[in-house]
Design a protein around this motif. Structure first.
Motif, PDB file in Angstrom:
ATOM      1  N   VAL A 184       0.835  -1.197   0.000  1.00 18.89           N
ATOM      2  CA  VAL A 184       0.000   0.000   0.000  1.00 18.89           C
ATOM      3  C   VAL A 184       0.870   1.248   0.000  1.00 18.89           C
ATOM      4  CG1 VAL A 184      -1.670   1.335   1.355  1.00 18.89           C
ATOM      5  CG2 VAL A 184      -1.954  -1.146   1.125  1.00 18.89           C
ATOM      6  N   ARG A 185       1.953   1.237   0.775  1.00 14.05           N
ATOM      7  CA  ARG A 185       2.795   2.432   0.894  1.00 14.05           C
ATOM      8  C   ARG A 185       3.441   2.831  -0.426  1.00 14.05           C
ATOM      9  NH1 ARG A 185       5.590  -1.542   3.994  1.00 14.05           N
ATOM     10  NH2 ARG A 185       7.491  -2.271   2.969  1.00 14.05           N
ATOM     11  N   ASP A 186       3.533   1.890  -1.391  1.00 16.35           N
ATOM     12  CA  ASP A 186       4.070   2.239  -2.704  1.00 16.35           C
ATOM     13  C   ASP A 186       3.018   2.902  -3.589  1.00 16.35           C
ATOM     14  OD1 ASP A 186       6.474   1.194  -1.936  1.00 16.35           O
ATOM     15  OD2 ASP A 186       6.283  -0.667  -3.093  1.00 16.35           O
ATOM     16  N   ALA A 187       1.761   2.597  -3.343  1.00 12.60           N
ATOM     17  CA  ALA A 187       0.668   3.131  -4.165  1.00 12.60           C
ATOM     18  C   ALA A 187       0.073   4.407  -3.601  1.00 12.60           C
ATOM     19  CB  ALA A 187      -0.431   2.082  -4.317  1.00 12.60           C
ATOM     20  N   VAL A 188       0.260   4.632  -2.305  1.00 15.20           N
ATOM     21  CA  VAL A 188      -0.381   5.765  -1.628  1.00 15.20           C
ATOM     22  C   VAL A 188       0.689   6.676  -1.042  1.00 15.20           C
ATOM     23  CG1 VAL A 188      -1.889   6.450   0.272  1.00 15.20           C
ATOM     24  CG2 VAL A 188      -2.460   4.429  -1.099  1.00 15.20           C
ATOM     25  N   ARG A 189       0.747   7.888  -1.573  1.00 18.88           N
ATOM     26  CA  ARG A 189       1.687   8.882  -1.051  1.00 18.88           C
ATOM     27  C   ARG A 189       0.991   9.891  -0.135  1.00 18.88           C
ATOM     28  NH1 ARG A 189       2.190   8.445  -6.298  1.00 18.88           N
ATOM     29  NH2 ARG A 189       1.230  10.506  -6.673  1.00 18.88           N
ATOM     30  N   THR A 190      -0.291  10.152  -0.416  1.00 13.59           N
ATOM     31  CA  THR A 190      -1.058  11.127   0.353  1.00 13.59           C
ATOM     32  C   THR A 190      -2.380  10.510   0.788  1.00 13.59           C
ATOM     33  OG1 THR A 190      -0.092  12.992  -0.836  1.00 13.59           O
ATOM     34  CG2 THR A 190      -2.178  13.397   0.313  1.00 13.59           C
ATOM     35  N   ILE A 191      -2.727  10.684   2.055  1.00 16.21           N
ATOM     36  CA  ILE A 191      -3.998  10.220   2.618  1.00 16.21           C
ATOM     37  C   ILE A 191      -4.788  11.438   3.067  1.00 16.21           C
ATOM     38  CG2 ILE A 191      -5.093   8.913   4.482  1.00 16.21           C
ATOM     39  CD1 ILE A 191      -2.548   7.185   4.602  1.00 16.21           C
ATOM     40  N   ALA A 192      -6.035  11.527   2.636  1.00 10.90           N
ATOM     41  CA  ALA A 192      -6.934  12.594   3.074  1.00 10.90           C
ATOM     42  C   ALA A 192      -7.877  12.027   4.132  1.00 10.90           C
ATOM     43  CB  ALA A 192      -7.726  13.154   1.903  1.00 10.90           C
ATOM     44  N   MET A 193      -7.888  12.649   5.317  1.00 12.54           N
ATOM     45  CA  MET A 193      -8.652  12.121   6.453  1.00 12.54           C
ATOM     46  C   MET A 193      -9.654  13.157   6.960  1.00 12.54           C
ATOM     47  SD  MET A 193      -7.221  10.770  10.169  1.00 12.54           S
ATOM     48  CE  MET A 193      -6.632   9.186   9.527  1.00 12.54           C
ATOM     49  N   PRO A 194     -10.943  12.798   7.040  1.00 10.73           N
ATOM     50  CA  PRO A 194     -11.925  13.670   7.679  1.00 10.73           C
ATOM     51  C   PRO A 194     -11.902  13.447   9.190  1.00 10.73           C
ATOM     52  CG  PRO A 194     -13.017  11.712   6.894  1.00 10.73           C
ATOM     53  CD  PRO A 194     -11.543  11.562   6.526  1.00 10.73           C
ATOM     54  N   GLY A 195     -12.769  14.135   9.908  1.00 11.20           N
ATOM     55  CA  GLY A 195     -12.917  13.858  11.325  1.00 11.20           C
ATOM     56  C   GLY A 195     -13.358  12.419  11.548  1.00 11.20           C
ATOM     57  N   LEU A 196     -12.862  11.801  12.593  1.00  6.44           N
ATOM     58  CA  LEU A 196     -13.197  10.409  12.898  1.00  6.44           C
ATOM     59  C   LEU A 196     -14.175  10.382  14.071  1.00  6.44           C
ATOM     60  CD1 LEU A 196      -9.670   8.741  12.626  1.00  6.44           C
ATOM     61  CD2 LEU A 196     -11.359   9.164  10.823  1.00  6.44           C
ATOM     62  N   GLY A 197     -15.437  10.098  13.765  1.00  5.42           N
ATOM     63  CA  GLY A 197     -16.449  10.031  14.802  1.00  5.42           C
ATOM     64  C   GLY A 197     -17.028  11.368  15.207  1.00  5.42           C
TER      65      GLY A 197
END
Length: 207
Positions: free
Chosen positions: A164-177
């Motif tokens: 996964v770390r080779d395919a994903v450079r940026t993660i977009a995260m909303p509020g959790l809960g």
């Protein structure tokens, strides 16, 4: 497990000593209380982390985070936004949860599935609640557990094409809960920062 059915990452998997730096993490907020909470802790991450005031779908990211329920239903909150943007993604999540966990994804685990789009190509589903629409107690640690599952998925997860770390450079995260779950923005922000530090360390590199 294939990319079509999703992958999952266990907590005890070995990590290569030459593991790469952490991904870029974009903390997204459409309302000011959450944006302020993200901003108040962003320096605590010690890595490539920034705050975006706006939709998670505005970000040029390879993966977005779904703060889901354990059954993969995507009918409310940000999950409903994802379902409209990626019409097949709910079925991908539910199929992955069925294949890997028998139909119920425990809090603290995650799956990664394709969105059907070029960008973001992947959705990481990490439940913050067991039942859809569940109100979380004030002392919940579910945002921490969900964030930790996301970061471990990036660090240890496998796709058909490779890590996964080779395919994903940026993660977009909303509020959790922080939506349906009712978690205070400051609580969510502190717990996500703590999960990042546990997985990546104070300098934003994989431990």
């Amino acid at each position: 497990m294939t990319a079509e059915s999703g992958t999952h990452a266990g907590r005890g998997d070995a990590v290569s000593p030459d593991s790469p730096p952490a991904p870029e993490l974009v903390l997204c907020a459409v309302d000011e209380p959450l944006a302020a909470a993200w901003t108040s802790v962003v320096a605590d991450f010690g890595g490539p982390v920034r705050v975006h005031r706006g939709s998670v779908l505005d970000i040029a990211a390879q993966a977005v985070v779904s703060p889901a329920n354990s059954y993969g239903w995507m009918r409310g909150g940000i999950d409903a936004v994802y379902s409209r943007a990626f019409p097949d993604v709910e079925q991908y999540v539910r199929s992955a949860v069925l294949a890997a966990y028998g139909g119920e994804l425990p809090i603290g685990e995650s799956v990664i599935v394709p969105t059907g789009e070029d960008e973001p190509a992947w959705l990481i589903s990490a439940p913050t609640m067991r039942e859809p629409g569940e109100r979380l107690p004030a002392d919940t640690v579910h945002p921490y557990l969900a964030a930790r599952a996301v970061f471990l998925q990036w660090r240890q997860g496998q796709l058909e094409s490779g890590p996964v770390r080779d395919a994903v450079r940026t993660i977009a995260m909303p509020g959790l809960g922080t939506g349906v779950g009712g978690v205070a923005p400051a609580t969510c922000a502190r717990q996500v920062a703590a999960a990042w530090q546990e997985v990546f360390g104070a300098n934003g590199h994989v431990r």
